[in-house]
Design a protein around this motif. Sequence first.
Motif, PDB file in Angstrom:
ATOM      1  N   GLU A 224      70.089 -36.975  31.249  1.00  0.00           N
ATOM      2  CA  GLU A 224      68.967 -36.060  31.066  1.00  0.00           C
ATOM      3  C   GLU A 224      69.201 -35.129  29.891  1.00  0.00           C
ATOM      4  O   GLU A 224      68.263 -34.822  29.161  1.00  0.00           O
TER       5      GLU A 224
ATOM      6  N   GLU B  44      68.284 -36.883  26.770  1.00  0.00           N
ATOM      7  CA  GLU B  44      66.838 -37.004  26.649  1.00  0.00           C
ATOM      8  C   GLU B  44      66.225 -35.670  26.221  1.00  0.00           C
ATOM      9  O   GLU B  44      65.313 -35.640  25.387  1.00  0.00           O
ATOM     10  N   LEU B  45      66.716 -34.560  26.747  1.00  0.00           N
ATOM     11  CA  LEU B  45      66.232 -33.249  26.333  1.00  0.00           C
ATOM     12  C   LEU B  45      66.563 -32.980  24.864  1.00  0.00           C
ATOM     13  O   LEU B  45      65.756 -32.389  24.139  1.00  0.00           O
TER      14      LEU B  45
ATOM     15  N   SER C  92      56.339 -34.610  22.619  1.00  0.00           N
ATOM     16  CA  SER C  92      57.400 -33.591  22.645  1.00  0.00           C
ATOM     17  C   SER C  92      56.880 -32.286  22.064  1.00  0.00           C
ATOM     18  O   SER C  92      57.112 -31.203  22.619  1.00  0.00           O
TER      19      SER C  92
ATOM     20  N   TRP D  19      61.007 -28.044  30.496  1.00  0.00           N
ATOM     21  CA  TRP D  19      60.979 -29.489  30.673  1.00  0.00           C
ATOM     22  C   TRP D  19      61.606 -29.864  32.001  1.00  0.00           C
ATOM     23  O   TRP D  19      62.611 -29.277  32.403  1.00  0.00           O
ATOM     24  N   ARG D  20      61.019 -30.852  32.656  1.00  0.00           N
ATOM     25  CA  ARG D  20      61.532 -31.342  33.932  1.00  0.00           C
ATOM     26  C   ARG D  20      61.185 -32.817  34.052  1.00  0.00           C
ATOM     27  O   ARG D  20      60.105 -33.249  33.671  1.00  0.00           O
ATOM     28  N   LYS D  21      62.101 -33.566  34.618  1.00  0.00           N
ATOM     29  CA  LYS D  21      61.873 -34.985  34.858  1.00  0.00           C
ATOM     30  C   LYS D  21      61.326 -35.134  36.274  1.00  0.00           C
ATOM     31  O   LYS D  21      61.901 -34.611  37.231  1.00  0.00           O
TER      32      LYS D  21
ATOM     33  N   TRP E  14      58.878 -37.359  31.962  1.00  0.00           N
ATOM     34  CA  TRP E  14      59.119 -35.993  31.536  1.00  0.00           C
ATOM     35  C   TRP E  14      57.813 -35.223  31.484  1.00  0.00           C
ATOM     36  O   TRP E  14      56.792 -35.724  31.020  1.00  0.00           O
TER      37      TRP E  14
END
Length: 146
Positions: free
Chosen positions: A2, A5-6, A65, A79-81, A87
């Motif tokens: 994660e 990805e962030l 994004s 941001w949160r998955k 996302w």
Amino acid sequence: MEEEELQQIQANVSLAIDQLGPLSDVEFGLNPESVEWVEGFIERQRARPGFDPERIDGLVGVLGSFLGACIAAATGGRWRKSDDDTWGVLLPDGSTAFPFTKVRKQFRGGVEDGESIAGFYRVAVGFIATGKLREACGGGAGPDAT
């Protein structure tokens, strides 16, 4: 994973600002004017000869994004998955905005089909994140915006 990805999301935001800022006629950054400009950019891309809405993953990644970062900056969101590995931006009212989904929808349908990232931004920032939408709907759980 994660964290990587962030970092990619943040790299995409920087890429959008670095590449699109000089092309725009606005003070380009994490602000509503830039979201409006990006909406027009998407429409201009859609109008190009040979545009294929199935070959836009890179643009969706960068512009999604950027849109998410604009929403997060305006609302204090983060941001949160989600449970399905998508996302989104967790808003202060507990709901989640999914900017990548909205960018893809605008690329596919365009503003003429009601797919406006600027409208999405305004609703997420002005109504969902503030709880005004929930109040207007009579309370209950917060909606997820797409």
